[in-house]
Design a protein around this motif. Structure first.
Motif, PDB file in Angstrom:
ATOM      1  N   THR A   6      32.342  33.476  40.407  1.00 53.23           N
ATOM      2  CA  THR A   6      33.262  34.161  41.326  1.00 53.23           C
ATOM      3  C   THR A   6      34.338  34.898  40.539  1.00 53.23           C
ATOM      4  O   THR A   6      34.654  36.066  40.815  1.00 53.23           O
ATOM      5  CB  THR A   6      33.907  33.142  42.283  1.00 53.23           C
ATOM      6  N   ALA A   7      34.896  34.235  39.554  1.00 48.41           N
ATOM      7  CA  ALA A   7      35.919  34.867  38.721  1.00 48.41           C
ATOM      8  C   ALA A   7      35.351  36.076  37.997  1.00 48.41           C
ATOM      9  O   ALA A   7      36.036  37.095  37.803  1.00 48.41           O
ATOM     10  CB  ALA A   7      36.480  33.859  37.726  1.00 48.41           C
ATOM     11  N   ALA A  12      35.023  41.897  37.051  1.00 46.97           N
ATOM     12  CA  ALA A  12      34.260  43.145  36.984  1.00 46.97           C
ATOM     13  C   ALA A  12      34.848  44.201  37.916  1.00 46.97           C
ATOM     14  O   ALA A  12      34.897  45.392  37.582  1.00 46.97           O
ATOM     15  CB  ALA A  12      32.800  42.879  37.356  1.00 46.97           C
ATOM     16  N   ASP A  13      35.299  43.768  39.097  1.00 43.92           N
ATOM     17  CA  ASP A  13      35.961  44.691  40.019  1.00 43.92           C
ATOM     18  C   ASP A  13      37.173  45.318  39.347  1.00 43.92           C
ATOM     19  O   ASP A  13      37.358  46.544  39.367  1.00 43.92           O
ATOM     20  CB  ASP A  13      36.357  43.938  41.290  1.00 43.92           C
ATOM     21  N   HIS A  14      38.002  44.480  38.740  1.00 46.63           N
ATOM     22  CA  HIS A  14      39.231  44.970  38.111  1.00 46.63           C
ATOM     23  C   HIS A  14      38.928  45.864  36.907  1.00 46.63           C
ATOM     24  O   HIS A  14      39.668  46.800  36.615  1.00 46.63           O
ATOM     25  CB  HIS A  14      40.099  43.788  37.670  1.00 46.63           C
ATOM     26  N   GLU A  15      37.836  45.576  36.228  1.00 45.13           N
ATOM     27  CA  GLU A  15      37.538  46.293  35.000  1.00 45.13           C
ATOM     28  C   GLU A  15      36.805  47.609  35.231  1.00 45.13           C
ATOM     29  O   GLU A  15      37.002  48.577  34.501  1.00 45.13           O
ATOM     30  CB  GLU A  15      36.699  45.401  34.078  1.00 45.13           C
ATOM     31  N   PHE A  26      39.110  36.076  46.496  1.00 42.31           N
ATOM     32  CA  PHE A  26      37.853  35.409  46.808  1.00 42.31           C
ATOM     33  C   PHE A  26      36.773  36.475  46.932  1.00 42.31           C
ATOM     34  O   PHE A  26      37.059  37.669  47.004  1.00 42.31           O
ATOM     35  CB  PHE A  26      37.945  34.550  48.079  1.00 42.31           C
ATOM     36  N   VAL A  27      35.536  36.038  46.927  1.00 42.69           N
ATOM     37  CA  VAL A  27      34.396  36.947  46.992  1.00 42.69           C
ATOM     38  C   VAL A  27      33.572  36.604  48.221  1.00 42.69           C
ATOM     39  O   VAL A  27      33.061  35.481  48.345  1.00 42.69           O
ATOM     40  CB  VAL A  27      33.515  36.827  45.727  1.00 42.69           C
ATOM     41  N   LEU A  28      33.442  37.555  49.132  1.00 44.25           N
ATOM     42  CA  LEU A  28      32.647  37.322  50.344  1.00 44.25           C
ATOM     43  C   LEU A  28      31.164  37.433  50.008  1.00 44.25           C
ATOM     44  O   LEU A  28      30.736  38.351  49.297  1.00 44.25           O
ATOM     45  CB  LEU A  28      33.036  38.313  51.428  1.00 44.25           C
ATOM     46  N   GLU A  29      30.383  36.499  50.545  1.00 43.27           N
ATOM     47  CA  GLU A  29      28.975  36.391  50.172  1.00 43.27           C
ATOM     48  C   GLU A  29      28.023  36.624  51.334  1.00 43.27           C
ATOM     49  O   GLU A  29      26.963  37.227  51.176  1.00 43.27           O
ATOM     50  CB  GLU A  29      28.723  35.010  49.575  1.00 43.27           C
ATOM     51  N   ARG A  30      28.383  36.157  52.523  1.00 40.84           N
ATOM     52  CA  ARG A  30      27.498  36.322  53.668  1.00 40.84           C
ATOM     53  C   ARG A  30      28.303  36.235  54.955  1.00 40.84           C
ATOM     54  O   ARG A  30      29.472  35.825  54.954  1.00 40.84           O
ATOM     55  CB  ARG A  30      26.396  35.251  53.675  1.00 40.84           C
ATOM     56  N   GLY A  31      27.663  36.651  56.058  1.00 41.13           N
ATOM     57  CA  GLY A  31      28.303  36.578  57.354  1.00 41.13           C
ATOM     58  C   GLY A  31      27.341  36.034  58.398  1.00 41.13           C
ATOM     59  O   GLY A  31      26.120  36.161  58.263  1.00 41.13           O
ATOM     60  N   GLY A  41      32.181  28.689  49.582  1.00 41.18           N
ATOM     61  CA  GLY A  41      31.799  27.983  50.795  1.00 41.18           C
ATOM     62  C   GLY A  41      32.855  27.985  51.885  1.00 41.18           C
ATOM     63  O   GLY A  41      32.650  27.380  52.949  1.00 41.18           O
ATOM     64  N   ARG A  42      33.985  28.647  51.672  1.00 46.70           N
ATOM     65  CA  ARG A  42      35.026  28.698  52.703  1.00 46.70           C
ATOM     66  C   ARG A  42      34.613  29.654  53.821  1.00 46.70           C
ATOM     67  O   ARG A  42      34.037  30.718  53.561  1.00 46.70           O
ATOM     68  CB  ARG A  42      36.356  29.139  52.090  1.00 46.70           C
ATOM     69  N   ARG A  43      34.960  29.285  55.049  1.00 49.80           N
ATOM     70  CA  ARG A  43      34.620  30.075  56.228  1.00 49.80           C
ATOM     71  C   ARG A  43      35.864  30.777  56.762  1.00 49.80           C
ATOM     72  O   ARG A  43      36.954  30.196  56.769  1.00 49.80           O
ATOM     73  CB  ARG A  43      34.028  29.182  57.321  1.00 49.80           C
TER      74      ARG A  43
END
Length: 399
Positions: A6-7, A12-15, A26-31, A41-43
């Motif tokens: 995740t980090a 990579a986004d910042h770079e 945080f990084v969203l993974e699915r919906g 795993g946070r909702r």
């Protein structure tokens, strides 16, 4: 995905990605439905919906099936050739938009705003000659970030760093008909407005105001453009936000929810305008591609179903009552409630961003609209239980 992975995504986004947005860590993974899940795993209960895009939420079976079927068949061939999905979506839009007879497909809201401004100037030039090029917009307006769209977007923070923008834009005061009349003239080719402003603070145009603007446009032979990119497609409880006013525009722009999250935009225009647009006057490579328009037909049919729109109105009424209770219980924090349907603004007596952050930490995603307004634009499939969950978190975030 591990914490280290995740980090790595965030790094990579910042770079490598141009930093034009401030994003949470945080990084969203699915919906699933109205919820999003991150890589830890946070909702999160999603009351942003991709900024009023994901009207049918996440993982909708009809949408995902349509994507898979059309992607396997044909994704893109350009507008040099006919494809069935574009014609079908155009037919649906025209048949349910009285007074609007043709469609031009683009890829985004800003792109179709640009096209609508071009079409208005082309119409004016053909009918009235040179010099009729001014376009009237409104304080609080937001129509996009490209150079033409910026010319009719009022907020200086968006415009000033890129001046000079396209000439000819002038501004009146939203819901103040006298201010519109003061800036109208024979040189005006169009008036553009949002029936419900999004970025401008969730303000709703009065019916009398819209009717008066229509009369002024007729008097000065100017076209009326309704920007329904955010407020259209069922968001306010009717298919189009301007419907309750009875006012018909000459052009209307659509985008955000039209293809369930795929990039798409559309300009709907009356035949009198269409007759002045000729082969070669405008174009787009990806606009109206088979994938986006095939999914667009699925989304449009779902939203335009009377039972679906009735559900939106019922849930909207419940949201309104819940927000009224919130405002009554927390008068020190809540100054004003704005908006209509499932497009609501909560104006606060404190900055909105810290409240948004607290809500996010507790599992609710909301947006802002300016410094002191929380913006709630949940998926249109939201249920009353989701409203209860959201308001419980908002209450905790505000105290």
């Amino acid at each position: 995905m591990s914490t280290d992975a995740t980090a790595g995504v965030i790094q990579a986004d910042h770079e490598y990605i141009l930093q034009t947005y401030v994003k949470p860590d945080f990084v969203l993974e699915r919906g699933e439905g109205v919820y999003l899940f991150d890589t830890e795993g946070r909702r999160y209960l999603d009351f942003v919906a991709g900024i009023a895009v994901n009207a049918l939420g996440y993982g909708d079976p009809e949408v995902t099936s349509a994507i898979a079927e059309q992607a396997a068949r044909l994704i893109h061939v350009s507008n040099l050739y006919h494809t069935a999905p574009a014609g079908e979506l155009a037919r649906l839009l025209v048949e349910h938009s009285p007074g609007l007879d043709r469609v031009f497909f683009g890829n985004s809201g800003a792109e179709v705003i640009e096209g609508s401004l071009k079409f208005a100037r082309r119409y004016a030039r053909e009918h009235y000659g040179e010099g009729k090029t001014a376009i009237v917009a409104f304080d609080g307006s937001f129509h996009g970030r490209t150079m033409g769209a910026l010319a009719v977007t009022a907020r200086e923070k968006y415009r000033e760093p890129f001046m000079p923008v396209m000439p000819g834009g002038r501004f009146a005061t939203y819901n103040d008909l006298a201010s519109v009349e003061a800036v109208m003239g024979d040189d005006v080719c169009a008036v553009i407005l949002e029936p419900v402003q999004g970025e401008g603070g969730l303000r709703v145009a009065d019916t009398a105001f819209l009717q008066g603007v229509r009369e002024l446009c007729d008097r000065y032979h100017a076209l009326l453009i309704f920007d329904e990119i955010q407020c259209g497609m069922g968001r306010t409880g009717t298919l189009w936000a301007h419907e309750p006013s009875g006012v018909r525009p000459d052009l209307m722009t659509l985008a955000k929810p039209l293809a369930g999250g795929l990039p798409i935009g559309a300009i709907l225009l009356g035949q009198q305008v269409a007759d002045t647009i000729h082969v070669g006057d405008h174009g787009t490579t990806f606009g109206g591609n088979p994938l986006a328009t095939a999914v667009g037909s699925v989304v449009f049919k779902r939203i335009n179903d009377p039972a679906f729109l009735s559900h939106v109105r019922e849930v909207s009424s419940y949201l309104d009552e819940s927000l009224q209770d919130l405002a009554a219980d927390l008068p020190g924090q809540v100054r004003e409630l704005r908006g209509r349907g499932l497009m609501r603004g909560v104006q606060l007596n404190v900055p909105a961003a810290p409240v948004r952050e607290i809500a996010q930490q507790q599992g609710l995603l909301v947006a802002t609209a300016g410094d002191d307004i929380l913006r709630l634009v949940p998926p249109l499939i939201t249920e009353t239980a989701h409203i209860d969950e959201a308001l419980t978190i908002l209450r905790r975030a505000l105290v």
